[in-house]
Design an enzyme around this catalytic site. Structure first.
Site, PDB file in Angstrom:
ATOM      1  N   GLY A   5      -9.719   3.139  13.040  1.00 53.27           N
ATOM      2  CA  GLY A   5      -9.103   3.612  14.294  1.00 53.27           C
ATOM      3  C   GLY A   5     -10.070   4.156  15.325  1.00 53.27           C
ATOM      4  N   ILE A   6     -10.878   5.157  14.967  1.00 51.62           N
ATOM      5  CA  ILE A   6     -11.802   5.757  15.933  1.00 51.62           C
ATOM      6  C   ILE A   6     -12.989   4.826  16.177  1.00 51.62           C
ATOM      7  CG2 ILE A   6     -13.317   7.739  16.372  1.00 51.62           C
ATOM      8  CD1 ILE A   6     -11.426   9.378  14.471  1.00 51.62           C
ATOM      9  N   ARG A  36      -2.870  -2.041  -3.161  1.00 52.49           N
ATOM     10  CA  ARG A  36      -4.013  -1.157  -3.022  1.00 52.49           C
ATOM     11  C   ARG A  36      -3.846  -0.045  -4.060  1.00 52.49           C
ATOM     12  NH1 ARG A  36      -5.660   1.849   2.430  1.00 52.49           N
ATOM     13  NH2 ARG A  36      -7.757   2.395   1.812  1.00 52.49           N
ATOM     14  N   GLU A  93      -7.950  -4.346   5.598  1.00 57.80           N
ATOM     15  CA  GLU A  93      -7.864  -4.141   4.146  1.00 57.80           C
ATOM     16  C   GLU A  93      -6.753  -4.999   3.528  1.00 57.80           C
ATOM     17  OE1 GLU A  93      -7.760  -0.157   5.527  1.00 57.80           O
ATOM     18  OE2 GLU A  93      -8.864   0.550   3.780  1.00 57.80           O
ATOM     19  N   GLU A 137     -13.171   1.620  15.952  1.00 49.21           N
ATOM     20  CA  GLU A 137     -12.830   0.388  16.684  1.00 49.21           C
ATOM     21  C   GLU A 137     -12.441   0.660  18.126  1.00 49.21           C
ATOM     22  OE1 GLU A 137      -9.729  -1.586  14.413  1.00 49.21           O
ATOM     23  OE2 GLU A 137     -10.915  -1.354  12.582  1.00 49.21           O
ATOM     24  N   ARG A 148      -9.095  16.686   6.608  1.00 48.43           N
ATOM     25  CA  ARG A 148      -9.896  17.052   5.421  1.00 48.43           C
ATOM     26  C   ARG A 148     -11.256  17.587   5.830  1.00 48.43           C
ATOM     27  NH1 ARG A 148      -9.384  11.382   2.492  1.00 48.43           N
ATOM     28  NH2 ARG A 148      -7.608  10.870   3.811  1.00 48.43           N
ATOM     29  N   ASN A 164      -8.370   8.192  10.215  1.00 49.22           N
ATOM     30  CA  ASN A 164      -7.884   9.509   9.801  1.00 49.22           C
ATOM     31  C   ASN A 164      -8.668   9.987   8.600  1.00 49.22           C
ATOM     32  OD1 ASN A 164      -5.893  10.943  11.090  1.00 49.22           O
ATOM     33  ND2 ASN A 164      -4.399   9.330  10.637  1.00 49.22           N
ATOM     34  N   GLY A 165      -8.773   9.085   7.623  1.00 53.73           N
ATOM     35  CA  GLY A 165      -9.742   9.271   6.550  1.00 53.73           C
ATOM     36  C   GLY A 165     -11.028   8.637   7.060  1.00 53.73           C
ATOM     37  N   ASN A 196       0.874  -1.172   0.000  1.00 61.06           N
ATOM     38  CA  ASN A 196       0.000   0.000   0.000  1.00 61.06           C
ATOM     39  C   ASN A 196       0.912   1.223   0.000  1.00 61.06           C
ATOM     40  OD1 ASN A 196      -1.820   2.019   0.454  1.00 61.06           O
ATOM     41  ND2 ASN A 196      -2.638   1.181   2.373  1.00 61.06           N
ATOM     42  N   HIS A 232     -12.618   3.750   0.222  1.00 63.52           N
ATOM     43  CA  HIS A 232     -12.588   2.807   1.368  1.00 63.52           C
ATOM     44  C   HIS A 232     -13.284   1.500   1.025  1.00 63.52           C
ATOM     45  CE1 HIS A 232     -11.994   6.408   4.286  1.00 63.52           C
ATOM     46  NE2 HIS A 232     -10.851   5.759   4.146  1.00 63.52           N
ATOM     47  N   HIS A 234     -16.664   3.894   8.566  1.00 61.14           N
ATOM     48  CA  HIS A 234     -15.199   3.723   8.605  1.00 61.14           C
ATOM     49  C   HIS A 234     -14.629   5.028   9.157  1.00 61.14           C
ATOM     50  CE1 HIS A 234     -11.237   2.322   6.873  1.00 61.14           C
ATOM     51  NE2 HIS A 234     -11.012   3.607   7.092  1.00 61.14           N
ATOM     52  N   MET A 261      -7.682  11.961  17.142  1.00 61.65           N
ATOM     53  CA  MET A 261      -8.860  11.937  18.012  1.00 61.65           C
ATOM     54  C   MET A 261      -8.489  11.671  19.475  1.00 61.65           C
ATOM     55  SD  MET A 261     -12.028  12.359  18.384  1.00 61.65           S
ATOM     56  CE  MET A 261     -13.069  12.258  16.943  1.00 61.65           C
TER      57      MET A 261
END
Ligand code: ADP
Length: 393
Positions: A328-329, A93, A379, A331, A241, A211-212, A9, A181, A208, A284
């Site tokens: 991340g956030i 990816r 992923e 989960e 973003r 960060n993104g 990736n 995603h 999802h 976060m």
């Protein structure tokens, strides 16, 4: 001899890898995983085995470190660590498969030029993805390579969900909602289908939240609508973003405030989102630990945008049966899940506070009309599985 599939990736300043062991009769097993981060700034190589034991942790100090150099570094580590390793293929990816590619693709020189032609649709990502493919082809021309697209999963969406209210010829020129995603959504919905087939057959929204961040409406395992659009800027507010933004703001910045195109791009992609609103951080965890009012404001807006997109995606399916949190956030933050679920009570979600705090698989109350779930994304495994299938293994 250990047979394996390598997953790559490649981003603008990072190269992530995962190595999976292949055995004919079983699922793929993770052997090692890692990344070089800070390429072009201060490259740092970290790799761990499947027990999370460190295999490498070093700053790379050569003068001209590019993705090809990093690939060699990863290859050297894997060869020294796993003496009898036989690579069967490499899965990549690739962010954009355009309107055409609805499935992974085994790469040939012909298909590479088709993917190069899509670079203007994702100028910040696609060139790096393709550079990694070319670097592998140079080092190991014998190795089959497979491209797995972030957009492919969304090609099942009907035309209405891919349109903008622009003149129709814009749609024909490729200015449409692609969604991203996709590999994460495909993996998470495959886990839901395996564990809870009845739930997966219904009207599901996956959030999802990394960060993104994006959300996707999925019915019968197929993408119906996504919060991300033509680029990965649309939809939810993210780490840096903006997410959804009145296009008139962009015109105002260009025309009235005389910002250059590059300045606007940097503002929208790198200086907005949680970072821009809080003025503190895009992370976060840092915002949740902060007592600053601006951190609270950024978190409030993050949750508000998720709630609005959830309502919109549920409308696209005429209802909601299940909400799934991942990345991340999604989960790791029980608090964000709790706040999102509270705002989703009107859609029938009743949280089981205890299950949520304990990060359990099902986090909704037993009698909740709609259910809520927590499924870690993977992923890399999705890409490895696709690569295996494409190679006929
Ligand atoms: P990426 O899009 O880069 O893959 P991740 O999925 O790794 O991102 O998510 C990164 C985000 O997850 C960061 O905002 C980070 O703060 C957040 N995160 C990770 N662990 C926690 C946690 N325990 N609580 C809250 N947020 C977390």
């Amino acid at each position: 001899m250990t047979k394996a599939i390598l997953v790559l990736n490649a981003g603008s300043s990072s190269l992530k890898f995962a190595l999976f062991e292949y055995e004919a009769a079983s699922d793929l097993h993770l052997m090692a995983q890692g990344q070089v981060e800070g390429i072009g700034i201060k490259p740092h190589f970290v790799a761990k085995d499947h027990h999370k034991q460190i295999l490498a942790d070093e700053l790379l100090t050569a003068s001209d470190i590019d993705h090809a150099y990093c690939l060699q570094t990863i290859g050297n580590l894997l060869r020294s660590r796993y003496a009898n390793l036989k690579l069967l293929g490499v899965g990549h990816r690739v962010v954009h498969g355009g309107a055409h590619y609805a499935a992974p693709l085994r790469l040939t020189p012909g298909t590479m030029s088709a993917l190069e032609a899509l670079a203007p649709l994702a100028p910040l990502h696609q060139p790096h993805n393709l550079a990694a493919i070319r670097a592998v082809a140079e080092i190991r021309p014998d190795l089959p390579q497979v491209a797995c697209f972030d957009t492919a999963f969304h090609r099942s969406q009907n035309q209405i969900n891919q349109l903008f209210g622009l003149p129709y010829n814009c749609y024909e020129r490729g200015i449409r909602r692609y969604g991203f995603h996709g590999l994460s959504y495909e993996y998470v919905s495959s886990v839901l289908r395996q564990q809870e087939p009845e739930v997966a057959a219904g009207k599901v929204v996956i959030a999802h939240l990394g960060n993104g961040a994006s959300m996707c409406a999925i019915q019968n395992g197929k993408s119906v609508a996504s919060s991300m659009g033509f680029t990965a800027l649309d939809g939810l507010m993210m780490g840096t973003r903006t997410g959804n933004l009145d296009a008139g703001v962009v015109l105002y910045l260009l025309q009235q405030e005389q910002l250059s195109v590059q300045q606007v791009e940097e503002l929208l992609y790198k200086r907005s989102g949680l970072l821009g609103l809080s003025g503190i951080s895009s992370d976060m965890r840092i915002l949740l630990d902060s007592t600053e009012p601006q951190a609270a404001l950024a978190i409030d807006y993050f949750v508000h945008r998720i709630s609005k997109e959830l309502g919109s995606l549920a409308a696209c399916m005429n209802g909601l049966d299940a909400l799934v949190f991942t990345a991340g956030i999604g989960e790791n933050s029980a608090l964000i899940r709790q706040r999102v679920c509270k705002q989703a009570q009107w859609l029938g979600i009743e949280l089981d506070e205890h299950a949520n705090e304990a990060h359990e698989f099902c986090i909704s109350a037993i009698d909740s009309p709609a259910t809520a779930w927590l499924i870690p994304s993977n992923e890399e495994l999705m890409i490895a599985r696709h690569t295996r299938t494409q190679l006929g293994l």
